[in-house]
Write a protein that holds these residues in place. Structure first.
Motif, PDB file in Angstrom:
ATOM      1  N   ALA A  97     -10.792 -43.679  -2.535  1.00 28.85           N
ATOM      2  CA  ALA A  97     -10.663 -44.535  -1.343  1.00 28.85           C
ATOM      3  C   ALA A  97     -10.701 -46.011  -1.737  1.00 28.85           C
ATOM      4  CB  ALA A  97     -11.766 -44.216  -0.345  1.00 28.85           C
ATOM      5  N   ALA A  98     -11.410 -46.317  -2.841  1.00 27.87           N
ATOM      6  CA  ALA A  98     -11.470 -47.706  -3.323  1.00 27.87           C
ATOM      7  C   ALA A  98     -10.263 -48.042  -4.195  1.00 27.87           C
ATOM      8  CB  ALA A  98     -12.766 -47.921  -4.097  1.00 27.87           C
ATOM      9  N   ASP A  99      -9.301 -47.121  -4.272  1.00 29.84           N
ATOM     10  CA  ASP A  99      -8.052 -47.328  -5.013  1.00 29.84           C
ATOM     11  C   ASP A  99      -8.262 -47.442  -6.526  1.00 29.84           C
ATOM     12  OD1 ASP A  99      -5.320 -47.282  -4.575  1.00 29.84           O
ATOM     13  OD2 ASP A  99      -5.116 -49.455  -4.720  1.00 29.84           O
ATOM     14  N   GLU A 100      -9.339 -46.830  -7.017  1.00 29.46           N
ATOM     15  CA  GLU A 100      -9.586 -46.843  -8.472  1.00 29.46           C
ATOM     16  C   GLU A 100      -8.607 -45.919  -9.183  1.00 29.46           C
ATOM     17  OE1 GLU A 100     -13.442 -46.265 -10.357  1.00 29.46           O
ATOM     18  OE2 GLU A 100     -14.392 -46.833  -8.478  1.00 29.46           O
ATOM     19  N   VAL A 101      -8.286 -46.245 -10.411  1.00 29.97           N
ATOM     20  CA  VAL A 101      -7.510 -45.327 -11.251  1.00 29.97           C
ATOM     21  C   VAL A 101      -8.490 -44.329 -11.862  1.00 29.97           C
ATOM     22  CG1 VAL A 101      -6.157 -45.129 -13.373  1.00 29.97           C
ATOM     23  CG2 VAL A 101      -5.697 -46.993 -11.768  1.00 29.97           C
ATOM     24  N   LEU A 109       9.276 -31.066  -1.548  1.00 26.10           N
ATOM     25  CA  LEU A 109       9.833 -32.405  -1.302  1.00 26.10           C
ATOM     26  C   LEU A 109      10.427 -32.484   0.107  1.00 26.10           C
ATOM     27  CD1 LEU A 109      10.487 -35.180  -2.540  1.00 26.10           C
ATOM     28  CD2 LEU A 109      12.665 -34.194  -3.330  1.00 26.10           C
ATOM     29  N   ALA A 110      11.127 -31.424   0.498  1.00 20.59           N
ATOM     30  CA  ALA A 110      11.758 -31.409   1.830  1.00 20.59           C
ATOM     31  C   ALA A 110      10.706 -31.473   2.937  1.00 20.59           C
ATOM     32  CB  ALA A 110      12.616 -30.154   1.977  1.00 20.59           C
ATOM     33  N   HIS A 111       9.530 -30.892   2.678  1.00 22.93           N
ATOM     34  CA  HIS A 111       8.479 -30.858   3.704  1.00 22.93           C
ATOM     35  C   HIS A 111       7.377 -31.880   3.452  1.00 22.93           C
ATOM     36  CE1 HIS A 111      10.043 -26.545   3.838  1.00 22.93           C
ATOM     37  NE2 HIS A 111      10.414 -27.101   4.970  1.00 22.93           N
ATOM     38  N   LEU A 112       7.646 -32.820   2.556  1.00 24.89           N
ATOM     39  CA  LEU A 112       6.571 -33.716   2.097  1.00 24.89           C
ATOM     40  C   LEU A 112       5.839 -34.421   3.246  1.00 24.89           C
ATOM     41  CD1 LEU A 112       5.001 -35.081  -0.199  1.00 24.89           C
ATOM     42  CD2 LEU A 112       6.810 -36.802  -0.318  1.00 24.89           C
ATOM     43  N   ASP A 113       6.580 -35.045   4.145  1.00 32.71           N
ATOM     44  CA  ASP A 113       5.901 -35.822   5.201  1.00 32.71           C
ATOM     45  C   ASP A 113       5.061 -34.909   6.096  1.00 32.71           C
ATOM     46  OD1 ASP A 113       6.882 -38.251   4.279  1.00 32.71           O
ATOM     47  OD2 ASP A 113       8.756 -38.008   5.389  1.00 32.71           O
ATOM     48  N   ALA A 114       5.580 -33.703   6.359  1.00 31.01           N
ATOM     49  CA  ALA A 114       4.823 -32.765   7.204  1.00 31.01           C
ATOM     50  C   ALA A 114       3.578 -32.255   6.459  1.00 31.01           C
ATOM     51  CB  ALA A 114       5.723 -31.605   7.617  1.00 31.01           C
ATOM     52  N   ILE A 115       3.710 -32.037   5.157  1.00 34.63           N
ATOM     53  CA  ILE A 115       2.540 -31.609   4.357  1.00 34.63           C
ATOM     54  C   ILE A 115       1.491 -32.730   4.362  1.00 34.63           C
ATOM     55  CG2 ILE A 115       1.771 -31.142   1.973  1.00 34.63           C
ATOM     56  CD1 ILE A 115       4.475 -29.596   1.599  1.00 34.63           C
ATOM     57  N   LEU A 116       1.973 -33.969   4.179  1.00 31.82           N
ATOM     58  CA  LEU A 116       1.053 -35.119   4.160  1.00 31.82           C
ATOM     59  C   LEU A 116       0.346 -35.294   5.503  1.00 31.82           C
ATOM     60  CD1 LEU A 116       3.308 -37.635   2.199  1.00 31.82           C
ATOM     61  CD2 LEU A 116       1.005 -36.917   1.497  1.00 31.82           C
ATOM     62  N   ALA A 117       0.996 -34.850   6.567  1.00 30.26           N
ATOM     63  CA  ALA A 117       0.422 -35.031   7.911  1.00 30.26           C
ATOM     64  C   ALA A 117      -0.613 -33.959   8.256  1.00 30.26           C
ATOM     65  CB  ALA A 117       1.542 -35.018   8.948  1.00 30.26           C
ATOM     66  N   VAL A 118      -0.762 -32.941   7.418  1.00 30.33           N
ATOM     67  CA  VAL A 118      -1.720 -31.869   7.740  1.00 30.33           C
ATOM     68  C   VAL A 118      -3.147 -32.419   7.618  1.00 30.33           C
ATOM     69  CG1 VAL A 118      -2.640 -29.625   6.984  1.00 30.33           C
ATOM     70  CG2 VAL A 118      -0.157 -30.014   7.063  1.00 30.33           C
ATOM     71  N   PRO A 119      -3.933 -32.329   8.694  1.00 30.48           N
ATOM     72  CA  PRO A 119      -5.325 -32.810   8.611  1.00 30.48           C
ATOM     73  C   PRO A 119      -6.079 -31.986   7.559  1.00 30.48           C
ATOM     74  CG  PRO A 119      -4.673 -32.373  10.902  1.00 30.48           C
ATOM     75  CD  PRO A 119      -3.588 -31.811  10.027  1.00 30.48           C
ATOM     76  N   GLY A 120      -6.837 -32.665   6.728  1.00 33.67           N
ATOM     77  CA  GLY A 120      -7.582 -31.946   5.683  1.00 33.67           C
ATOM     78  C   GLY A 120      -6.874 -31.947   4.343  1.00 33.67           C
ATOM     79  N   ILE A 121      -5.616 -32.375   4.308  1.00 33.05           N
ATOM     80  CA  ILE A 121      -4.942 -32.615   3.019  1.00 33.05           C
ATOM     81  C   ILE A 121      -5.171 -34.092   2.700  1.00 33.05           C
ATOM     82  CG2 ILE A 121      -2.703 -32.751   1.816  1.00 33.05           C
ATOM     83  CD1 ILE A 121      -3.636 -29.857   2.280  1.00 33.05           C
ATOM     84  N   ASP A 122      -5.833 -34.336   1.546  1.00 30.07           N
ATOM     85  CA  ASP A 122      -6.229 -35.714   1.225  1.00 30.07           C
ATOM     86  C   ASP A 122      -5.311 -36.379   0.214  1.00 30.07           C
ATOM     87  OD1 ASP A 122      -8.766 -35.539   2.720  1.00 30.07           O
ATOM     88  OD2 ASP A 122      -9.270 -34.048   1.180  1.00 30.07           O
ATOM     89  N   ALA A 123      -4.601 -35.556  -0.559  1.00 24.67           N
ATOM     90  CA  ALA A 123      -3.809 -36.124  -1.655  1.00 24.67           C
ATOM     91  C   ALA A 123      -2.703 -35.160  -2.045  1.00 24.67           C
ATOM     92  CB  ALA A 123      -4.711 -36.368  -2.872  1.00 24.67           C
ATOM     93  N   ILE A 124      -1.698 -35.714  -2.691  1.00 22.23           N
ATOM     94  CA  ILE A 124      -0.690 -34.849  -3.333  1.00 22.23           C
ATOM     95  C   ILE A 124      -0.754 -35.111  -4.837  1.00 22.23           C
ATOM     96  CG2 ILE A 124       0.845 -34.548  -1.366  1.00 22.23           C
ATOM     97  CD1 ILE A 124       1.802 -36.992  -4.102  1.00 22.23           C
ATOM     98  N   ARG A 173       5.466 -42.449  -0.207  1.00 25.41           N
ATOM     99  CA  ARG A 173       5.312 -41.733   1.069  1.00 25.41           C
ATOM    100  C   ARG A 173       3.875 -41.264   1.262  1.00 25.41           C
ATOM    101  NH1 ARG A 173      10.612 -37.997   0.711  1.00 25.41           N
ATOM    102  NH2 ARG A 173       9.747 -36.916   2.509  1.00 25.41           N
ATOM    103  N   ALA A 174       3.246 -40.844   0.174  1.00 26.19           N
ATOM    104  CA  ALA A 174       1.836 -40.426   0.277  1.00 26.19           C
ATOM    105  C   ALA A 174       0.974 -41.603   0.720  1.00 26.19           C
ATOM    106  CB  ALA A 174       1.348 -39.882  -1.070  1.00 26.19           C
ATOM    107  N   ARG A 175       1.178 -42.733   0.086  1.00 24.59           N
ATOM    108  CA  ARG A 175       0.355 -43.905   0.421  1.00 24.59           C
ATOM    109  C   ARG A 175       0.634 -44.379   1.844  1.00 24.59           C
ATOM    110  NH1 ARG A 175      -2.256 -46.106  -4.334  1.00 24.59           N
ATOM    111  NH2 ARG A 175      -2.615 -48.050  -3.236  1.00 24.59           N
ATOM    112  N   ALA A 176       1.897 -44.300   2.249  1.00 26.14           N
ATOM    113  CA  ALA A 176       2.236 -44.712   3.621  1.00 26.14           C
ATOM    114  C   ALA A 176       1.541 -43.807   4.634  1.00 26.14           C
ATOM    115  CB  ALA A 176       3.747 -44.683   3.814  1.00 26.14           C
ATOM    116  N   ALA A 177       1.297 -42.553   4.250  1.00 24.72           N
ATOM    117  CA  ALA A 177       0.618 -41.615   5.151  1.00 24.72           C
ATOM    118  C   ALA A 177      -0.906 -41.729   5.029  1.00 24.72           C
ATOM    119  CB  ALA A 177       1.065 -40.186   4.823  1.00 24.72           C
ATOM    120  N   GLY A 178      -1.370 -42.663   4.196  1.00 25.67           N
ATOM    121  CA  GLY A 178      -2.816 -42.850   4.028  1.00 25.67           C
ATOM    122  C   GLY A 178      -3.445 -41.800   3.123  1.00 25.67           C
ATOM    123  N   LYS A 179      -2.620 -41.170   2.260  1.00 21.44           N
ATOM    124  CA  LYS A 179      -3.135 -40.137   1.349  1.00 21.44           C
ATOM    125  C   LYS A 179      -3.004 -40.631  -0.102  1.00 21.44           C
ATOM    126  CE  LYS A 179      -3.635 -37.456   4.970  1.00 21.44           C
ATOM    127  NZ  LYS A 179      -3.345 -36.151   5.526  1.00 21.44           N
TER     128      LYS A 179
END
Ligand code: 3PY
Ligand code: MG
Length: 276
Positions: free
Chosen positions: A8-12, A153-168, A202-208
């Motif tokens: 969450a602090a954007d650390e590597v 890849l085709a479902h990426l945005d929908a996967i990212l939108a699933v509550p409880g998925i924190d990262a890809i 896309r992950a970062r844009a979705a907050g993941k």
């Protein structure tokens, strides 16, 4: 600090990758300079018992324990958490339904359906009370869905939108096979770099968060610039090979011109190593 807070602090975060199902080996890996150790149950040799035991040296070294489960084994995700893993990587999450099942196994209600029973994790992760554990677990465990096929890849945005998925987490070897329709296996394929960059964006844009298996360490900076923060390096075979090569070549170099005269050359220099 928990892995979730550091992400969450954007650390590597650099994670080691362990496939040798032995806590004594994991102890050695965990004592190197990594932030985390990932125990691989998909292609590595880790299994329930080795995960249960290997979390101990990882925690002892003050590192984050991460487990990659086999494909579709979401029951193991809950077990890995109960053993003290802070994050679970699920391979081949190719649909929203895969992502939902994964999230369900990772989070307590109402977000998911994880069953109560932190038998080992409570002590290993410094639990204080059952109520506090219930209230803090969901944000503290990290569900990482692997994106490594064209379907994913085709479902990426929908996967990212699933509550409880924190990262890809991108699996670049499988992704290269998918990207070239089965023609090529090349985790560093230049042709797929643009889409690899788009996945992180896309992950970062979705907050993941975004993670990547780094096959060539020279690409690390490029992946970070794309937005990847959770970066996996090597495995025990590679650590031993690289360390041995460095030691032996330094020793051979020093031996040249010594009173011993010539020393035997690397026996595999021309034939290649067995199994490689
Ligand atoms: C892949 O590159 O396909 C992976 O699964 C990396 O672990
Ligand atoms: Mg893969």
């Amino acid at each position: 600090m928990y892995l979730a807070e550091r992400l969450a602090a954007d650390e590597v975060i650099f994670t080691a990758w362990s496939g040798v199902p032995d806590a004594l080996t994991v102890e050695i890996v965990a004592s190197q300079g990594f932030d985390a150790v990932t125990l691989d149950m998909q292609h590595g040799g880790h299994h329930e018992d080795s995960v249960l035991r290997s979390v101990v040296p990882i925690r002892h070294a003050n590192k984050h324990a991460v487990v990659r489960i086999p494909v579709g084994r979401f029951d193991m995700a809950s077990r890995a958490l109960d053993f003290g893993a802070e994050a679970v990587i699920a391979p081949m999450v190719n649909s929203v339904s895969d992502a939902r099942l994964f999230a369900e196994s990772m989070k307590y209600p109402p977000l998911g359906g994880r069953s109560w029973g932190p038998t080992f994790s409570f002590g290993r992760l410094g639990g204080t009370s059952q109520q506090a554990w219930l209230e803090t677990s969901n944000p503290q465990v990290v569900s990482i869905a692997m994106i490594e096929t064209r379907a994913a890849l085709a479902h990426l945005d929908a996967i990212l939108a699933v509550p409880g998925i924190d990262a890809i987490f991108v699996g670049p070897s499988d992704f290269s096979i998918a990207w070239t329709n089965g023609r090529t296996i090349n985790a560093t394929l230049e042709d797929m770099m643009e889409v690899v960059g788009q996945i992180a964006a896309r992950a970062r844009a979705a907050g993941k968060h975004a993670g990547m298996f780094v096959m060539d360490p020279a690409l690390t900076g490029r992946y970070i610039d794309m937005g990847y923060r959770f970066l996996a390096l090597g495995n025990e075979q590679r650590y031993v090979a690289l360390g041995s090569e460095q030691l032996l070549s330094a020793a051979r170099k020093s031996a040249e011109g010594s009173s011993a005269g010539s020393v035997d050359a690397d026996p595999y220099a021309s034939s290649g190593r067995p199994g490689s």
